[in-house]
Design a protein around this motif. Structure first.
Motif, mmCIF file in Angstrom:
data_model
loop_
_atom_site.group_PDB
_atom_site.id
_atom_site.type_symbol
_atom_site.label_atom_id
_atom_site.label_comp_id
_atom_site.label_asym_id
_atom_site.label_seq_id
_atom_site.Cartn_x
_atom_site.Cartn_y
_atom_site.Cartn_z
ATOM 1 N N GLU A 46 58.781 33.949 59.497
ATOM 2 C CA GLU A 46 58.507 35.350 59.147
ATOM 3 C C GLU A 46 57.460 35.416 58.037
ATOM 4 O OE1 GLU A 46 61.243 39.374 58.948
ATOM 5 O OE2 GLU A 46 62.159 37.382 58.954
ATOM 6 N N GLY A 47 56.503 36.279 58.211
ATOM 7 C CA GLY A 47 55.412 36.394 57.258
ATOM 8 C C GLY A 47 54.194 35.591 57.661
ATOM 9 N N SER A 48 54.382 34.705 58.646
ATOM 10 C CA SER A 48 53.253 33.920 59.157
ATOM 11 C C SER A 48 52.285 34.824 59.910
ATOM 12 C CB SER A 48 53.766 32.820 60.091
ATOM 13 O OG SER A 48 52.725 32.305 60.887
ATOM 14 N N ARG A 49 51.030 34.460 59.930
ATOM 15 C CA ARG A 49 50.003 35.221 60.636
ATOM 16 C C ARG A 49 50.325 35.324 62.130
ATOM 17 N NH1 ARG A 49 44.319 32.329 61.007
ATOM 18 N NH2 ARG A 49 45.670 30.992 62.280
ATOM 19 N N ASP A 50 50.967 34.297 62.673
ATOM 20 C CA ASP A 50 51.252 34.239 64.110
ATOM 21 C C ASP A 50 52.703 34.594 64.448
ATOM 22 O OD1 ASP A 50 48.632 33.259 64.901
ATOM 23 O OD2 ASP A 50 49.203 31.378 63.929
ATOM 24 N N TYR A 51 53.419 35.150 63.475
ATOM 25 C CA TYR A 51 54.845 35.451 63.685
ATOM 26 C C TYR A 51 55.054 36.392 64.869
ATOM 27 C CZ TYR A 51 59.531 37.338 62.867
ATOM 28 O OH TYR A 51 60.834 37.729 63.015
ATOM 29 N N VAL A 52 56.075 36.065 65.671
ATOM 30 C CA VAL A 52 56.435 36.870 66.837
ATOM 31 C C VAL A 52 57.913 37.222 66.737
ATOM 32 C CG1 VAL A 52 56.641 36.921 69.357
ATOM 33 C CG2 VAL A 52 54.691 35.756 68.279
ATOM 34 N N LYS A 53 58.248 38.483 66.942
ATOM 35 C CA LYS A 53 59.643 38.913 66.869
ATOM 36 C C LYS A 53 60.478 38.193 67.918
ATOM 37 C CE LYS A 53 58.379 43.149 67.437
ATOM 38 N NZ LYS A 53 58.391 44.633 67.637
ATOM 39 N N PRO A 54 61.746 37.896 67.592
ATOM 40 C CA PRO A 54 62.605 37.159 68.535
ATOM 41 C C PRO A 54 62.647 37.757 69.934
ATOM 42 C CG PRO A 54 63.656 37.253 66.390
ATOM 43 C CD PRO A 54 62.429 38.106 66.296
ATOM 44 N N ALA A 55 62.649 39.069 70.040
ATOM 45 C CA ALA A 55 62.740 39.709 71.357
ATOM 46 C C ALA A 55 61.561 39.364 72.256
ATOM 47 C CB ALA A 55 62.844 41.228 71.199
ATOM 48 N N GLU A 56 60.452 38.961 71.651
ATOM 49 C CA GLU A 56 59.248 38.663 72.420
ATOM 50 C C GLU A 56 59.027 37.171 72.629
ATOM 51 O OE1 GLU A 56 56.065 40.593 70.383
ATOM 52 O OE2 GLU A 56 56.996 42.577 70.497
ATOM 53 N N ARG A 57 59.968 36.366 72.183
ATOM 54 C CA ARG A 57 59.819 34.910 72.305
ATOM 55 C C ARG A 57 60.341 34.463 73.678
ATOM 56 N NH1 ARG A 57 62.343 33.462 66.357
ATOM 57 N NH2 ARG A 57 60.931 34.842 65.183
ATOM 58 N N ILE A 58 59.467 34.544 74.653
ATOM 59 C CA ILE A 58 59.805 34.199 76.032
ATOM 60 C C ILE A 58 59.152 32.871 76.401
ATOM 61 C CG2 ILE A 58 59.648 34.913 78.447
ATOM 62 C CD1 ILE A 58 61.425 36.727 76.739
ATOM 63 N N ALA A 59 59.953 31.941 76.929
ATOM 64 C CA ALA A 59 59.446 30.651 77.384
ATOM 65 C C ALA A 59 59.840 30.443 78.835
ATOM 66 C CB ALA A 59 59.997 29.521 76.518
ATOM 67 N N VAL A 60 58.888 30.056 79.671
ATOM 68 C CA VAL A 60 59.158 29.868 81.102
ATOM 69 C C VAL A 60 58.838 28.429 81.509
ATOM 70 C CG1 VAL A 60 58.818 32.288 81.710
ATOM 71 C CG2 VAL A 60 56.856 30.742 81.724
ATOM 72 N N PHE A 61 59.687 27.890 82.380
ATOM 73 C CA PHE A 61 59.551 26.507 82.820
ATOM 74 C C PHE A 61 59.699 26.421 84.336
ATOM 75 C CE2 PHE A 61 60.894 26.287 78.466
ATOM 76 C CZ PHE A 61 60.291 25.165 77.944
ATOM 77 N N ASP A 62 58.814 25.681 84.951
ATOM 78 C CA ASP A 62 59.030 25.270 86.321
ATOM 79 C C ASP A 62 60.218 24.309 86.335
ATOM 80 O OD1 ASP A 62 58.376 24.560 89.119
ATOM 81 O OD2 ASP A 62 57.743 22.657 88.234
ATOM 82 N N ASN A 63 60.803 24.077 87.519
ATOM 83 C CA ASN A 63 61.945 23.161 87.609
ATOM 84 C C ASN A 63 61.557 21.805 88.191
ATOM 85 O OD1 ASN A 63 64.746 22.382 87.509
ATOM 86 N ND2 ASN A 63 64.789 22.666 89.726
#
Length: 333
Positions: A46-63
């Protein structure tokens, strides 16, 4: 009695392991690991220039090929072959009908001659005409008894320990992890929560058209033979847009089938991380890319290198591949 003052250095030393815990212990120290850790820290502090709110932290992976092995064939295809053998007593006509005859006789040449149309007939016979619950039960039963032809291990143990650590690390930093794969959604839901910690609602894959119906007075969801969505190539970002509704911050794949998902992720504003698992370890796993019939990696590899995306070199980046292996210092290629 030891004074509090004299005990402070000891207390400090005891706290060091917790402070210095490596979130990715099966990864060798190097550019790939550093990029992952640096990215996560950048978007979560938090406070970082690149900070992203938790709700927007989406990670996608192929299987397939990204979270578990996909050689010598996609595991779902091997499941379908075994299902044909299990179901054969109820279908005597299969003994003289291709491609079923080839599967029952283990005739790989005849099976190959039926091509994609033959495979689609096998998938249709084993994946449709039953309820979603029944299909998932079949997949779970197969996973309990089937064994990988090379290692003799259950298929759901042929998973990549470094990627399990990455999933756990991301979730510990309030990322929401999704599987976005070309595999059948219900097939992956049979194991994804237990094996990867990814719940059913965060598993996105290829789907057949389904129908609600009453059978013997009980409601069920019937899987029909009509394809609803092919979750491969451009189908992946289409699914992400329709189901998740947020552009991912992070995307990982291993083949050209993941290219559009990586491009879609990279096109977002702010800091993003895109990565490919490159199968380079013929001794511990398999080595393949551009000329492979399974998990072909060609255009995506070129674009990844051109755009500075992570290309994980399995042979040099991973100390351990499978959870059942001992960790070793991988030989740098």
């Amino acid at each position: 009695m030891t004074s509090l003052r004299s005990a402070l250095p000891l207390l400090f030393l005891l706290s060091l392991p917790a402070l210095a815990a490596d979130p990715l212990p099966s990864w060798n120290d190097g550019p790939s690991k550093k990029q992952i850790v640096d990215f996560v820290q950048a978007v979560t502090v938090e406070g970082s220039r690149d900070y992203v709110k938790p709700a927007e932290r989406i990670a996608v992976f192929d299987n397939d090929g990204t979270l578990w092995t996909e050689q010598p064939a996609y595991f779902e295809v091997l499941f379908a072959f075994d299902e044909i053998k299990r179901m054969a007593p109820q279908h005597p006509e299969w003994k003289t009908t291709q491609p079923f005859q080839a599967v029952l006789e283990g005739d790989h040449q005849a099976l190959a001659a039926t091509g994609m149309q033959g495979l689609l007939k096998i998938i249709g016979a084993t994946h449709t005409g039953i309820s979603t619950e029944a299909f998932i039960d079949n997949a779970k039963a197969w996973l309990k008894q089937a064994r990988h032809p090379k290692t003799g291990k259950p298929f759901d143990q042929m998973i990549y320990q470094p990627m399990l650590e990455m999933l756990d690390y991301l979730r510990s930093q309030q990322f929401k992890t999704y599987i976005v794969s070309g595999g059948d959604t219900a097939f992956m839901r049979a194991f994804a929560e237990v094996v990867y910690g990814v719940p059913p609602e965060q598993v996105i894959g290829t789907n057949f058209v389904t129908q609600y119906q009453l059978k013997d007075g009980k409601p069920q969801i019937l899987r029909t033979a009509k394809l609803a969505h092919n979750d491969d190539g451009p189908g992946k970002p289409e699914s992400i847009d329709a189901i998740i509704g947020r552009r991912p911050l992070l995307a990982f794949g291993n083949s050209d089938g993941d290219l559009q998902m990586l491009q879609w992720t990279a096109a977002g504003s702010g800091k993003r991380l895109m990565g490919l698992v490159h199968h380079t370890d013929a001794q511990r796993e398999w080595a393949y890319d551009r000329n492979s019939q399974v998990g072909r990696l060609d255009k995506a590899l070129d674009l990844a290198r051109a755009n500075g995306w992570i290309v994980v070199d399995m042979a040099s980046d991973w100390r351990r591949i499978y959870p059942f292996e001992p960790a070793v210092q991988a030989k740098v290629q």
